[in-house]
Design a protein around this motif. Sequence first.
Motif: not given
Lengths: 303, 364
Positions: A69-77
């Motif tokens: 789910l790294d890409n979704y985490v990235w969107l929040t960062e």
Amino acid sequence: MAKLASALVSRLVIIIPYAWLLFFFLIPFFIVFRISLSQTAVAMPPYMPVFDLAGGLSGIMEKLGEFSLDNYVWLTEDVLYFNAYVSSVVIAAISTFLTLLIGYPIAYGMAKAPRSLRPTLLMMVILPFWTSFLIRVYAWIAILKPEGLLNQFLSAVGLIDQPLIILNTNAAIYIGIVYSYLPFMVLPIYSALEKMDHSLTEAAQDLGCTPAAAFWRVTFPLSLPGVVAGCLLVFIPAVGEFVIPDLLGGSETLMIGKTLWSEFNSNRDWPVSSAVAIILLMILVIPIVYFQNIQAKADDEGR
Amino acid sequence: MSKLIVATLATAVLAGSTMLASAQERVVNVYNWSDYIDDSILADFTKETGIKVVYDVFDSNEILETKLLAGGSGYDVVVPTAYFLQRQIAAGVFQKLDKSKLPNISNMWDMVMERTAQYDPGNEYAVDYMWGTTGIGYNVEKMKEILGTDEKPNWDVIFDPEIAAKFKDCGIHLLDSPTDIMPSALAYLGLNPDSHDQADLEKAADLLMKVRPNIRKFHSSEYINALANGDICLAVGFSGDVFQARDRAAEAKAGVTVDYSIPEQGAQMWFDMLAIPADAPHVAEAHEFINYMMKPEVIAKASNYVFYANGNKASQQFLDKEVLEDTAIYPSDAVMQKLFTTTPFEAKEQRVLTRLWTKIVTGQ
């Protein structure tokens, strides 16, 4: 026998829309969702892992472990994405409201027009679709630019001495969206108003309502399904709109369509752009399902 | 009844034979930039070889790259810019050229071949079609009016906030592309234009933020019309695009004169390359097409038409004087020394670059 055949036919009729949803919504959705769980790679296609059916079931299971789910985490960062979503929703909401403000009187006028005139009016609403969408947006550039038709007209009649700067601003985006999506607002409201029983407003007025009160207490609530349908038909495509902000808007307008474009094309990051698309879909689907639930409940109570 | 059967059979046989004929018809599918060739070249090629050219166009490297990376594009010859070509080679998009089928490669210009070898070592996958620079397109009359000089402008007019402010109302457009603008900003600052270092890039971004209020729009193609119509005074753009604007302005005879300047602080040099996708359906025809495009008189005809320099040394005797002697197209040796090339960014570096760019463009 005839009963059996008609049951079969009605089943088939139900299957067609479901098959449509399956092939043109659910399967593409899962393809995009799967890419959103991958990582970029210098390869063809440019992400990892790619499923190879030759590896068999065990091969697929093995690769499932590489998903994350790294890409979704990235969107929040990075606050960029949040801002882009918010500004898209705000621009779409304002445009939808403006479209409703202009579209409702048009639909009302059409529904109240003599029956013989209505097909012509309907035709006039649909007619712009016969020209390509892109050409119509380009035409607005010629109208809105500093030495364009609008400014020439306004200075000729003496209203302005300095040309108005409209092109490449948010105002131009609103004009573009309202113009392009107006028929989607007018048509459902018109069809709701046209079906309405005219004797209901007469009854309201007989019972002492002023014409304005009769409109707000009878006509408008009865046209609400058309209003909701029209608003959704305008709001949903407006949130993801790319062409109108790109051509008419300025560089500083942040919209999710443009963010998605640059993730996909400039960064070559198909996984992150897929994640952006999935979140966008969630933002759109949740209010729609909510609205539909409310409407279904209202329908049940009505019975 | 039997007549009907005979008729049906006859039609079937006829249909079969035409299908056979169309299977034997030789075709090459070419995907090139828009407004980038003299169409008569394609007709001549078909006349000479019997190969039909299916010609299709794009207007950005990103569109081409997305199609190539998705695979199965169906194109036989494509024309990416060398900068993009490099990472596309790494992704396995292209096949090596069969040099034995390209005898005309001996006509190529070693100055260009040396530079393209930075992107494609040994020039194994591609040959140059055209090349040009990223510089300044400007409105000659307004430049004289505002700065009071006939001299060709350099990067000061874009990157010096005080000078750029004088052009604010007149209008400045920049390409909406960090890989074209950031190296130019680095060159203005006297840093390595090919730097991938985050600290250097941030310096360039700071500079751009300072001039941002003077920029009317970031867009990669609108400036052609805007310059030609006199809507803007300055644009950072591609040499050939500015020449198009120059020609359109001259045709319109509306009192707008557009010219192009290669800034003296250094400008980026780019190369558009002919290459064959790995999954091209007509490989033999693709080689014949590329070989034909390397004939000196053919590529000279293309350059005379599009006003871009080509990578073919032998073609220079066939060039029109106004093309060969225009130092904005074929720069002098002294200017040539100032031109630089850039190398692609890794995925992580690209992300930093794109993010900085979004910040510059949107202010977020």
